[in-house]
Design an enzyme around this catalytic site. Structure first.
Site, PDB file in Angstrom:
ATOM      1  N   GLU A  89       0.663 -17.335  43.851  1.00 34.00           N
ATOM      2  CA  GLU A  89       0.661 -17.900  44.560  1.00 34.00           C
ATOM      3  C   GLU A  89       1.586 -18.089  45.712  1.00 34.00           C
ATOM      4  OE1 GLU A  89       2.469 -18.778  41.861  1.00 34.00           O
ATOM      5  OE2 GLU A  89       3.574 -19.388  41.415  1.00 34.00           O
ATOM      6  N   HIS A 142       4.684 -15.708  39.650  1.00 34.41           N
ATOM      7  CA  HIS A 142       3.436 -16.474  40.567  1.00 34.41           C
ATOM      8  C   HIS A 142       2.583 -15.719  41.990  1.00 34.41           C
ATOM      9  CE1 HIS A 142       6.556 -20.030  39.586  1.00 34.41           C
ATOM     10  NE2 HIS A 142       7.247 -18.781  39.256  1.00 34.41           N
ATOM     11  N   CYS A 173       4.028 -19.139  34.972  1.00 30.20           N
ATOM     12  CA  CYS A 173       5.427 -19.355  34.715  1.00 30.20           C
ATOM     13  C   CYS A 173       5.041 -20.175  34.050  1.00 30.20           C
ATOM     14  CB  CYS A 173       5.629 -19.373  35.943  1.00 30.20           C
ATOM     15  SG  CYS A 173       7.423 -18.388  35.747  1.00 30.20           S
TER      16      CYS A 173
HETATM   17  N1  GLN Z   1      12.483 -21.177  33.332  1.00 26.93           N
HETATM   18  C1  GLN Z   1      11.011 -22.171  33.794  1.00 26.93           C
HETATM   19  C2  GLN Z   1      10.705 -23.097  32.822  1.00 26.93           C
HETATM   20  O1  GLN Z   1      11.157 -23.197  31.416  1.00 26.93           O
HETATM   21  C3  GLN Z   1       9.617 -21.768  34.673  1.00 26.93           C
HETATM   22  C4  GLN Z   1      10.317 -21.190  36.263  1.00 26.93           C
HETATM   23  C5  GLN Z   1       8.783 -21.069  36.871  1.00 26.93           C
HETATM   24  O2  GLN Z   1       8.213 -21.412  36.894  1.00 26.93           O
HETATM   25  N2  GLN Z   1       9.291 -20.174  38.098  1.00 26.93           N
HETATM   26  O3  GLN Z   1       9.636 -23.629  32.337  1.00 26.93           O
END
Ligand code: GLN
Length: 199
Positions: free
Chosen positions: A174, A172, A78
């Site tokens: 995890e 994610h 992410c």
């Molecule tokens: N939207 C977040 C960002 O731009 C990432 C979101 C996340 O890691 N769950 O960093």
């Protein structure tokens, strides 16, 4: 093999637990000597701009770039995906990334439709049942260079990509208790990359 989880911000503990379940030693790292001492690094989800700023504050930003350049295996989930992408769309002004993967990633891309959702993914390299993936204000991959393999997609948008020693997912793993993506990182990405490196 010792894997560090970058512990500046985000869901560090969950990654340490998932990696531990795969039978490797996983430790939280944030200082230069700690990052220099690991064989591979996981960059967790969280907030990519915050993690980048803290990496500057802790004096590890350029060290991470140079370790990526030298072939250290890295898995970014992410926000971590955003941080290892060479190009970010919808970034805030001046937002920095470590880079490494030749991909264009759009921040908060699914956010305009739904903030969080789950989806069953076919993940290349994980052959049994589909992977139930959790997306939270997730990025997607807009385009990739010729060296990048797309491992999974949602509605035609790549959400898992790999370029040699670098792995990134929009979601994610995890948070699910399903350790197959971590296992793929440990058993495929790390083992293949570290073998190549030691030739
Ligand atoms: N939207 C977040 C960002 O731009 C990432 C979101 C996340 O890691 N769950 O960093």
């Amino acid at each position: 093999m010792k894997i560090g989880v970058l512990a500046l911000q985000g869901d560090v503990r969950e990654h340490i637990r998932s990696l531990g379940d795969c039978g490797v030693t996983a430790v939280a790292v944030k200082r230069p000597d700690e990052i220099s001492a690991v064989d591979a690094l996981v960059i967790p989800g969280g907030e990519s701009t915050t993690i980048a700023k803290l990496a500057r504050t802790f004096g590890v930003f350029d060290l991470i770039i140079s370790r990526i350049h030298d072939g250290m295996p890295v898995y970014g989930s992410c926000a971590g995906m955003i941080l290892i992408a060479n190009t970010v769309l919808d970034a805030i002004e001046g937002q920095e990334t470590f880079g490494g993967i030749d991909a264009v990633v759009r921040r908060n891309a699914f956010g305009r439709q739904v903030d969080s959702f789950e989806a069953d993914l076919q993940f290349k390299g994980i052959t049994d049942a589909p992977f139930r993936a959790i997306f939270i204000r997730a990025p997607w991959v807009e385009s990739v260079g010729s060296e990048v393999k797309v491992l999974a997609s949602v509605d035609g948008h790549p959400v898992a990509i790999r370029q040699e020693h670098l792995l990134a997912t929009s979601f994610h793993p995890e948070l699910t208790g399903d350790n197959r993506v971590h296992r793929y990182f440990v058993d495929s990405v790390c083992k293949e990359s570290l073998k190549v490196g030691s030739r």
